[in-house]
Design a protein around this motif. Structure first.
Motif, PDB file in Angstrom:
ATOM      1  N   LYS A  27       1.317  -9.559  -2.804  1.00  0.00           N
ATOM      2  CA  LYS A  27       0.940  -8.169  -3.502  1.00  0.00           C
ATOM      3  C   LYS A  27       1.822  -7.367  -3.252  1.00  0.00           C
ATOM      4  CE  LYS A  27      -1.234  -5.115  -0.781  1.00  0.00           C
ATOM      5  NZ  LYS A  27      -1.783  -4.908  -0.156  1.00  0.00           N
ATOM      6  N   ASP A  28       2.433  -6.245  -3.906  1.00  0.00           N
ATOM      7  CA  ASP A  28       2.891  -5.256  -3.903  1.00  0.00           C
ATOM      8  C   ASP A  28       3.315  -4.776  -2.679  1.00  0.00           C
ATOM      9  OD1 ASP A  28       3.927  -6.454  -6.754  1.00  0.00           O
ATOM     10  OD2 ASP A  28       3.310  -4.133  -7.699  1.00  0.00           O
ATOM     11  N   LEU A  29       5.157  -4.856  -2.179  1.00  0.00           N
ATOM     12  CA  LEU A  29       4.253  -3.678  -1.216  1.00  0.00           C
ATOM     13  C   LEU A  29       5.788  -3.413  -0.858  1.00  0.00           C
ATOM     14  CD1 LEU A  29       4.565  -7.254   1.533  1.00  0.00           C
ATOM     15  CD2 LEU A  29       3.400  -5.954   0.431  1.00  0.00           C
ATOM     16  N   LYS A  30       5.352  -1.797  -0.700  1.00  0.00           N
ATOM     17  CA  LYS A  30       6.317  -0.401  -0.706  1.00  0.00           C
ATOM     18  C   LYS A  30       6.721  -0.549   0.537  1.00  0.00           C
ATOM     19  CE  LYS A  30       3.583   3.021  -3.299  1.00  0.00           C
ATOM     20  NZ  LYS A  30       2.733   3.569  -3.469  1.00  0.00           N
ATOM     21  N   VAL A  31       8.346  -0.344  -0.029  1.00  0.00           N
ATOM     22  CA  VAL A  31       8.673  -0.819   2.004  1.00  0.00           C
ATOM     23  C   VAL A  31       9.375   0.670   2.274  1.00  0.00           C
ATOM     24  CG1 VAL A  31      10.980  -1.343   3.011  1.00  0.00           C
ATOM     25  CG2 VAL A  31      10.085  -2.880   1.413  1.00  0.00           C
ATOM     26  N   LYS A  32       9.029   1.600   3.755  1.00  0.00           N
ATOM     27  CA  LYS A  32       9.319   2.422   4.142  1.00  0.00           C
ATOM     28  C   LYS A  32      10.684   2.561   4.500  1.00  0.00           C
ATOM     29  CE  LYS A  32       4.422   2.568   6.374  1.00  0.00           C
ATOM     30  NZ  LYS A  32       3.732   2.997   7.909  1.00  0.00           N
ATOM     31  N   GLY A  33      11.233   3.714   4.406  1.00  0.00           N
ATOM     32  CA  GLY A  33      12.210   3.986   4.446  1.00  0.00           C
ATOM     33  C   GLY A  33      14.016   3.176   3.514  1.00  0.00           C
TER      34      GLY A  33
END
Length: 99
Positions: free
Chosen positions: A50-56
């Motif tokens: 799935k689409d994963l937002k990468v923090k930072g």
């Protein structure tokens, strides 16, 4: 060859010391499984499910992104990996599958 035996309380039997040590090492080994239950190992390639937002990083890993040469951590649900432009990326095993 040593004749040392150790009592194994889990199986209630006397075992050769070498076999008892091998069983203890196997029990300490952490199994990391992907989203569909495949066993992961160091150096495997995985695909994001799935689409994963990468923090930072201000970046998103799209579904289907291939991550090569993963490394297992001491946690059964986390894998350490590298991706272009993102250092120190740690992904949860539940969001990837073995490639």
């Amino acid at each position: 060859m040593s004749d040392d035996y150790v009592f194994d309380s889990a199986s209630d039997e006397w075992l050769p010391a070498a076999e008892a040590a091998a069983r203890a090492a196997a029990a300490e080994r952490i199994e990391v499984r992907d989203s569909v239950g495949n066993l992961l190992a160091d150096g495997d390639s995985v695909i994001t499910i799935k689409d994963l937002k990468v923090k930072g990083a201000g970046q998103t890993l799209r579904k289907g992104t291939v991550i090569k040469s993963i490394r297992l951590t001491g946690d059964a649900q986390e894998i350490d990996c590298r991706f272009d432009g993102i250092k120190g990326l740690v992904l949860r095993a539940e969001f990837v599958r073995k490639h």
